[in-house]
Design a protein around this motif. Structure first.
Motif, PDB file in Angstrom:
ATOM      1  N   ASP A 194       0.848  -1.179   0.000  1.00  0.00           N
ATOM      2  CA  ASP A 194       0.000   0.000   0.000  1.00  0.00           C
ATOM      3  C   ASP A 194       0.886   1.232   0.000  1.00  0.00           C
ATOM      4  O   ASP A 194       1.295   1.731   1.043  1.00  0.00           O
ATOM      5  CB  ASP A 194      -0.882  -0.030   1.258  1.00  0.00           C
TER       6      ASP A 194
ATOM      7  N   ARG B 121       0.359   4.188  -0.437  1.00  0.00           N
ATOM      8  CA  ARG B 121      -0.181   5.398   0.175  1.00  0.00           C
ATOM      9  C   ARG B 121       0.258   5.512   1.624  1.00  0.00           C
ATOM     10  O   ARG B 121       0.770   6.519   2.055  1.00  0.00           O
ATOM     11  CB  ARG B 121      -1.719   5.366   0.103  1.00  0.00           C
TER      12      ARG B 121
ATOM     13  N   ALA C 261      -0.548   2.058  -6.447  1.00  0.00           N
ATOM     14  CA  ALA C 261      -1.521   2.149  -5.368  1.00  0.00           C
ATOM     15  C   ALA C 261      -2.601   3.168  -5.730  1.00  0.00           C
ATOM     16  O   ALA C 261      -3.792   2.921  -5.544  1.00  0.00           O
ATOM     17  CB  ALA C 261      -0.825   2.534  -4.076  1.00  0.00           C
TER      18      ALA C 261
END
Lengths: 272, 283, 404
Positions: free
Chosen positions: A261, A263, B171
């Motif tokens: 991920d 982020r 992502a």
């Protein structure tokens, strides 16, 4: 159609990623390999023997790297978890400033600060010691563990902890039995990255270790400056393998969704 | 326990470590750069080192090279990362993740050594070229290492940093961008339009943030240029180190001055990155 | 807490001997006492680590012998540049660290001089070693290290002489002076390179060119004089700049070490090589690294020769052990093993005439087709310039040749 293009793309990218490893593997097992042959004329185990030979110092250097890496991982996680808790779990006034401060060593090269502190370390007797190298490795790793743990704590709402507190558990018990199991995957990732950062350090170890603390990257650098590609490649592979192992462990232990991920883990790329 | 006190205590270990070892080190570097090294008899604060550094041809050559290497590596890595992420977004998540994450864990030195063995004039690439009949001898193969364009260094950085940026982009792509793109497709937008007007604006903040990090890192990195770089000019961190190693200790302030310059530039990028991250409202 | 522990250890180690070193100096104790004191201890030697053959000599011969004979554990700390050790000692002195980590440093020339000027070396002990009787201390090239007086602060370990290496299969008539070199490079562009100063061999090449271009050596044996230097060096740099476009990679970049230059020669990229070790070529042929047709030669006006030594830092923690090791390194048996072209191949620092008969026979004549006979080497010796000339020459090379 998109699937086919995607697969071709994947193969291409995978090939490019694997490319540097090709000569490393070939040279490690090469006996005689003159230009312009594509493959060695003779194979040999000289490279592997060198790695295992106690006289070459490789085993000792590996142990030193492992020792320092493990201690750095433990220490920086121990420091990063509470920091992450403070930064991720609460809102408060100077948070931005503190985050900037903690983030600095990720972007400002620790080499600059280490050169500055070198004389002090000598005066304090910290140079030429494993402890001194351990200390200086904390500089690039603590910011990472702190930031990773921050993103972990941000995602948590604290509900479970509240329930535990209502049921009468002390803060410490709450932490150990409720929080810790929940954040364990994040802690593992943070520890892993701290280990990898320490594992890959060269110039910091050279500067503070004074040439007396020999870690694996120092041997690799020395070999790479020489003229024996067999030894250099063998060392490079030995140096890379724990990193790859760590990745495999991380992928097994964590679900792929969490690990990649981007982020939440922004800033994660500067591991090694 | 007061909330404030609790937060302070939680932060204390990290702040102490970074404060003492990092900020303390930079402070010491600053002091030494101003010429204050009483142990070797230099007790006057002055700006000589900065004058010498900032007006010296060496420094400017080195700065230019450093900006060039960082800039070229970052741009190339960013472009390739976007392309790679776009191409792979529909592939199996786990495989793509593995492919991108491998270079992130591999130490820079390993990548540098491996790539050098591929692109050197007697490396795999050259041998392949001879087999294909394209060249006759090592010196016919293009010079890609220890060269003026720092190609070896840039290739190594690109190999290492592209996956990092790609993961960030991936992502984003799999998140909001994917939904928006579906909407755009339903509304009849062509693939280029979808990319430029829908996908790109959504992923660009992430790209910029990741690029800032990569630029900052490659600006201040030491190992790869030290191994694969030219004798002269060399990049700033190596120049600082060479000055530091000079037996003539009066070169120390110069080394520290260069360190301070590097710290200032990279800190500025750190600030820019934080501003950007905050604007995006990320947690 | 760790610092306190270290401080206690340090204090207890000093014992009743006053400041750090006097307790274990060689000045007031017989050597047998030093040997006894050194038993069971560790000696750290910091030395250039870029040559595998040299490392192997120390690791595979010296180390086991020291274990066996003196119960001393030798630890070799590899350096990429001896100046790093000097720097470290300077830093330690600046920071007031009285007990360092280095017992012996392999050193000579400007590094020794810099250290001596800064008071970094323990001394004088070298002339009191038992094996010092085999050394000709009256020889100027032993009692003076690049013109700097040794005064017993370092013990001679070996000798070197600069030789040029060429592949006789590719080169019929190797260039014997500066004009011929320039012409040869012009006819064979890209086939010659020299390591960039401050590499040891690179420095030597530039110094050779200084001698060749000015046609003199005497002025550089005298104390440094700026005017003479400016005139001589500008001639040298002009010559090297004229040579540059015909070098490997057109002089855009230089091999950063002699090892790298050897690699180029091995690969066939360049056809000439150079070394301070007259036996290097034969050694590499024996290993299958250099082509069998490799030969060596010297310039017609002679080539540089010097002695290399081991010195003991004043903050060395084990001075007794260091002296025992230094003595062993100077022993005829260790010198014979060192001169073997199957291993290191470094020439002996001992005076042949002072040796017992069998040692004399073994050390008198270097072996191998690619090595020049001793007589040729001896008749073509040039002294090294004093360190200050060389330091300025190196710096000037960076400014005037590298950056062009």
């Amino acid at each position: 159609m998109a699937r086919k293009r995607g697969n071709f793309g994947l193969v291409l990218v995978a090939a490019l990623v694997a490319l540097p490893f090709l000569p490393l593997i070939l040279w490690t097992f090469a006996g005689e390999w003159r230009f312009p042959d594509l493959l060695p004329a003779e194979w040999s185990l000289r490279g592997v023997r060198y790695l295992l030979d106690p006289g070459s110092g490789v085993l000792l250097a590996t142990l030193t790297s492992l020792l320092i890496g493990a201690s750095v991982a433990l220490a920086s996680v121990a420091v990063g978890v509470p920091a992450g808790m403070a930064l991720g779990g609460y809102e408060w006034r100077f948070k931005g400033v503190v985050i900037f401060f903690i983030l600095l060593p990720i972007l400002v090269p620790p080499l600059a600060s280490t050169m500055g502190i070198h004389l002090t370390f000598i005066r304090l007797g910290l140079t030429d010691t494993v402890f001194g190298v351990f200390l200086v490795h904390l500089v690039p790793t603590v910011p990472y563990t702190a930031i990773i743990m921050t993103s972990i704590f941000v995602e948590r709402t604290g509900e479970l902890e509240e329930v535990a507190r209502t049921l009468g558990a002390s803060p410490w018990r709450t932490f150990v039995h409720v929080t810790l199991p929940q954040i364990a995957p994040g802690v593992a990732v943070a520890g892993l990255f701290a280990f990898l950062i320490s594992w890959g350090q060269y110039i910091l170890t050279l500067l503070i270790g004074g040439g007396n603390i020999v870690t694996l990257p120092m041997l690799l650098f020395s070999a790479a400056s020489g003229n024996d590609p067999v030894i250099t490649s063998a060392l490079a592979l030995a140096f890379a393998i724990p990193a790859i192992l760590a990745l495999i462990i991380a992928l097994r232990y964590l679900k792929p969704g969490e690990a990649d991920d981007g982020r939440g883990l922004l800033g994660l790329g500067k591991v090694s | 326990m007061g909330g404030r006190v609790k937060i302070a205590l939680l932060l204390a270990p990290a702040l102490v470590v970074i404060g003492v070892l990092f900020a303390g080190g930079l402070l010491a570097a600053l002091v030494q750069s101003l010429g204050y090294l009483p142990a070797i008899g230099m007790a006057e604060v002055n700006l000589d080192a900065y004058r010498e550094v900032l007006t010296g041809e060496d420094f400017l050559d080195s700065l230019f090279l450093t900006v060039y290497v960082a800039g070229a590596s970052t741009s190339a890595a960013t472009v390739l990362a976007v392309l790679a992420a776009m191409a792979l977004r529909r592939s199996s998540g786990r495989l793509a993740a593995l492919v991108f994450q491998l270079p992130i864990t591999i130490p820079h030195l390993v990548a540098a050594v491996g790539i050098a063995l591929v692109i050197s004039q007697t490396g795999l690439g050259a041998r392949l070229a001879v087999t294909l009949g394209l060249i006759g001898e090592p010196k016919d193969f293009p010079v890609l290492l220890y060269d003026r364009y720092s190609i070896g260094i840039i290739v190594t950085y690109v190999w290492k940093e592209t996956p990092f940026i790609a993961l960030v982009v991936l992502a984003s792509l799999r998140g909001v961008a994917a939904d928006l793109e579906d909407v755009a497709r339903t509304l009849g937008a062509g693939s280029w339009q979808r990319f430029w007007y829908v996908v790109f604006p959504v992923i660009s903040p992430g790209i910029v943030a990741a690029s800032l990090i990569v630029f900052s890192f490659t600006f201040g990195a030491f190992e790869v240029p030290y191994l694969l770089g030219k004798t002269y000019p060399t990049i700033l961190p190596v120049m600082a180190y060479n000055e530091y190693r000079d037996i003539d200790l009066s070169a120390r302030p110069v080394a520290m001055a260069i360190n301070i310059v590097i710290a200032a530039v990279t800190a500025a990028f750190a600030a820019a990155y934080l501003r950007l991250a905050r604007d995006l409202g990320r947690g | 807490m760790l610092v306190a522990l270290a401080a206690t250890l340090f204090a207890s180690a000093c014992g009743g001997a006053g400041t750090g070193g006097t307790g274990s100096s060689g000045e007031d104790r017989p050597f047998s006492k030093l040997e006894k004191e050194a038993r069971g201890t560790t000696v750290n030697i910091s030395m250039y680590g870029g040559d595998e053959a040299i490392n192997a000599y120390v690791d595979d011969y010296v180390k086991p012998q020291l274990e066996k004979k003196y119960d001393i554990t030798l630890e070799r700390t590899p350096l990429s540049d001896t100046a790093d050790a000097v720097n470290k000692l300077l830093d330690e002195k600046t920071a007031g660290k009285e007990r360092g980590t280095i017992d012996l440093v392999w050193i000579n020339g400007e590094n020794f001089a810099t250290g001596a000027n800064a008071g970094l070396w323990f001394g004088s002990w070298a002339e009191e070693l038992p094996n010092a009787k085999y050394v000709d201390w009256n020889d100027q090239s032993i009692s003076r290290d690049f013109g700097y007086p040794v005064e017993g602060r370092e013990a001679p370990w070996g000798r070197v002489q600069f030789v040029m290496i060429y592949d006789a299969a590719k080169v019929d008539d190797p260039p014997k002076n500066t004009e011929e070199l320039l012409a040869w490079a012009g006819e064979h562009p890209g086939r010659f390179a020299y390591p960039a100063p401050p590499d040891f061999t690179g420095n030597a090449f530039v110094e050779q060119m200084l001698y060749g271009v000015t046609g003199e050596t005497k002025p550089f044996q005298n104390p440094f004089d700026q005017m003479t230097f400016d005139a001589a060096s500008s001639k040298t740099y002009d010559y090297l700049n004229e040579l540059e476009p015909d070098l490997w990679r057109e002089g855009e970049t230089y091999p950063e070490s002699s090892t790298k230059l050897d690699e180029l020669y091995q690969n066939g990229e360049v056809w000439l090589d150079m070394s301070y070790n007259p036996q290097l070529a034969q050694r590499q042929i024996n290993k299958g690294l250099f082509p069998e047709s490799t030969r060596t030669y010297v310039f017609e006006n002679g080539t540089l020769n010097n002695t290399h030594y081991v010195a003991i830092p004043s903050n060395a923690p084990n001075k007794a052990g260091a002296q025992v090791v230094a003595n062993f390194l100077e022993s005829p048996e260790a010198q014979i093993a060192k001169q073997d072209p199957g291993g290191w191949g470094d020439l002996t620092a001992l005076d042949i005439e002072k040796l017992p008969k069998d040692a004399k026979e073994k050390l008198a004549e270097p072996q191998g087709a690619a090595t020049l006979p001793t007589a040729v080497l001896q008749n073509n010796r040039l002294p090294e310039a004093r360190s200050k000339w060389l330091l300025e020459l190196e710096d000037g090379w960076q400014e005037n040749v590298l950056k062009n």
